[in-house]
Write an enzyme that holds these catalytic residues in place. Structure first.
Site, PDB file in Angstrom:
ATOM      1  N   LYS A 275      45.805  44.807  50.026  1.00 46.70           N
ATOM      2  CA  LYS A 275      45.523  43.555  50.740  1.00 46.70           C
ATOM      3  C   LYS A 275      45.866  42.350  49.877  1.00 46.70           C
ATOM      4  O   LYS A 275      46.516  41.404  50.327  1.00 46.70           O
ATOM      5  CB  LYS A 275      44.054  43.534  51.160  1.00 46.70           C
ATOM      6  CG  LYS A 275      43.591  42.235  51.803  1.00 46.70           C
ATOM      7  CD  LYS A 275      42.833  41.337  50.816  1.00 46.70           C
ATOM      8  CE  LYS A 275      41.557  41.966  50.326  1.00 46.70           C
ATOM      9  NZ  LYS A 275      40.785  41.050  49.426  1.00 46.70           N
TER      10      LYS A 275
ATOM     11  N   LYS B 168      43.388  33.611  41.637  1.00 49.65           N
ATOM     12  CA  LYS B 168      43.175  35.056  41.761  1.00 49.65           C
ATOM     13  C   LYS B 168      44.487  35.762  42.083  1.00 49.65           C
ATOM     14  O   LYS B 168      44.738  36.875  41.615  1.00 49.65           O
ATOM     15  CB  LYS B 168      42.138  35.348  42.842  1.00 49.65           C
ATOM     16  CG  LYS B 168      41.846  36.838  43.049  1.00 49.65           C
ATOM     17  CD  LYS B 168      41.344  37.526  41.778  1.00 49.65           C
ATOM     18  CE  LYS B 168      41.182  39.037  41.962  1.00 49.65           C
ATOM     19  NZ  LYS B 168      40.081  39.393  42.873  1.00 49.65           N
TER      20      LYS B 168
ATOM     21  N   THR C  10      38.368  37.938  47.668  1.00 45.55           N
ATOM     22  CA  THR C  10      39.777  37.601  47.458  1.00 45.55           C
ATOM     23  C   THR C  10      40.414  37.476  48.824  1.00 45.55           C
ATOM     24  O   THR C  10      40.490  38.441  49.575  1.00 45.55           O
ATOM     25  CB  THR C  10      40.482  38.670  46.616  1.00 45.55           C
ATOM     26  OG1 THR C  10      39.856  38.749  45.343  1.00 45.55           O
ATOM     27  CG2 THR C  10      41.951  38.319  46.441  1.00 45.55           C
TER      28      THR C  10
END
Length: 291
Positions: free
Chosen positions: A242, A174, A99
């Site tokens: 993150k 995502k 990701t």
């Protein structure tokens, strides 16, 4: 698909299991991790061949999969002097399953074209259990013909595999996934906290609401871990932070203000401040219990 040589970069909680599914399907897999002793240990479990350098793993590979932690790690793996672009053969397909930043996915796609290497961004959802079971959701950006070529391999790792559009669109999908996960995670955590404070049996509460409108993958799979004080990382808090920061950055570019996401991010940043960044996302319940 005829047997092709596969390279796997990054053998953490997710990557080692994903690579293992390719081995089970009969593919020869060479794996590299920046922790050589760990990759040797995992090789005994999952059956891949450990490598000491990226070059050793990728130089003869037809397909290269990357599953590392952060965008900076992705950039290093691809662009360093001893990285994928320097060592892979022309015609190879490199699939980044980390990701990461949509803008980085676009950058790598363009850089790959210049070197004759096809690049796809293909982040996943489903956590350690999905990786273990081979039931991940995989969201792919890049050229459709490259997606078609790699689809048999992705099918070894995932159940829902979706081509989303050009480079970067896997990462954008995502991001949308993580927005929804953020809300669901905070919601089931607060439901448990409320149950505990009011004297409800938390497990009975989850059983009661899980089959109705409140039901979700998070309630079915992660809430039971929270109740059992099982905070082992199916997905690290530090990686969730993150992801949410990436989403904030992308949203700011588009003048989009995501209040729920910002609230959940602030909760997890409190967890980070408490030194719990290496626990799983379900550990958020600890924050409420400490209040």
């Amino acid at each position: 698909m005829p047997m092709k040589q596969i390279a796997w970069i990054g053998t953490g909680v997710m990557g080692s299991r994903q690579a293992g599914h390719l081995v089970k399907a009969g593919y020869p897999v060479k794996a590299y991790s920046r922790r050589p002793k760990r990759v040797e240990e995992l090789a005994k479990i999952y059956g891949f061949t450990p490598c000491s350098t990226i070059r050793e793993a990728v130089e003869n590979a037809d397909f290269i999969f990357v599953m590392v932690g952060y965008p900076k790690d992705v950039e290093k793996v691809f662009l360093s002097p001893a990285g994928i672009f320097a060592c892979a053969k022309p015609g190879a397909i490199a699939v980044d399953m980390t990701t990461s930043l949509p803008s980085l996915a676009e950058k790598l796609y363009i850089a790959g074209k210049e070197r004759g290497i096809h690049v796809l961004d293909a982040p996943v959802s489903g956590g350690d259990r999905g990786a273990e079971a081979g039931t991940l959701s995989i969201m792919v950006g890049g050229d459709p013909e490259d997606f078609d070529t790699v689809l048999p391999l992705l099918s070894c790792m995932g159940k829902t595999i979706s081509y989303m559009g050009p480079a970067g669109f896997g990462q954008h999908t995502k991001a949308a996934n993580q927005i929804a996960v953020a809300g669901a995670t905070a919601a089931y955590t607060e439901a448990i906290a409320y149950a505990e404070k009011t004297g409800l049996n938390p497990q009975k509460m989850l059983d009661a609401i899980g089959g109705g409108a409140a039901g979700s993958w998070q309630i079915a799979n992660m809430a039971p871990r929270a109740l059992q004080d099982d905070f082992a990382p199916g997905f690290y808090i530090k990686h969730f932070i993150k992801d949410m920061k990436i989403i904030e950055e992308e949203s700011e570019k588009r003048d989009l203000h995501l209040e729920m996401l910002e609230a959940v991010l602030s909760l997890y940043q409190k967890m980070e401040a408490l030194g719990k960044e290496d626990e799983g996302t379900q550990a958020l319940i600890e924050l409420y219990r400490e209040v």
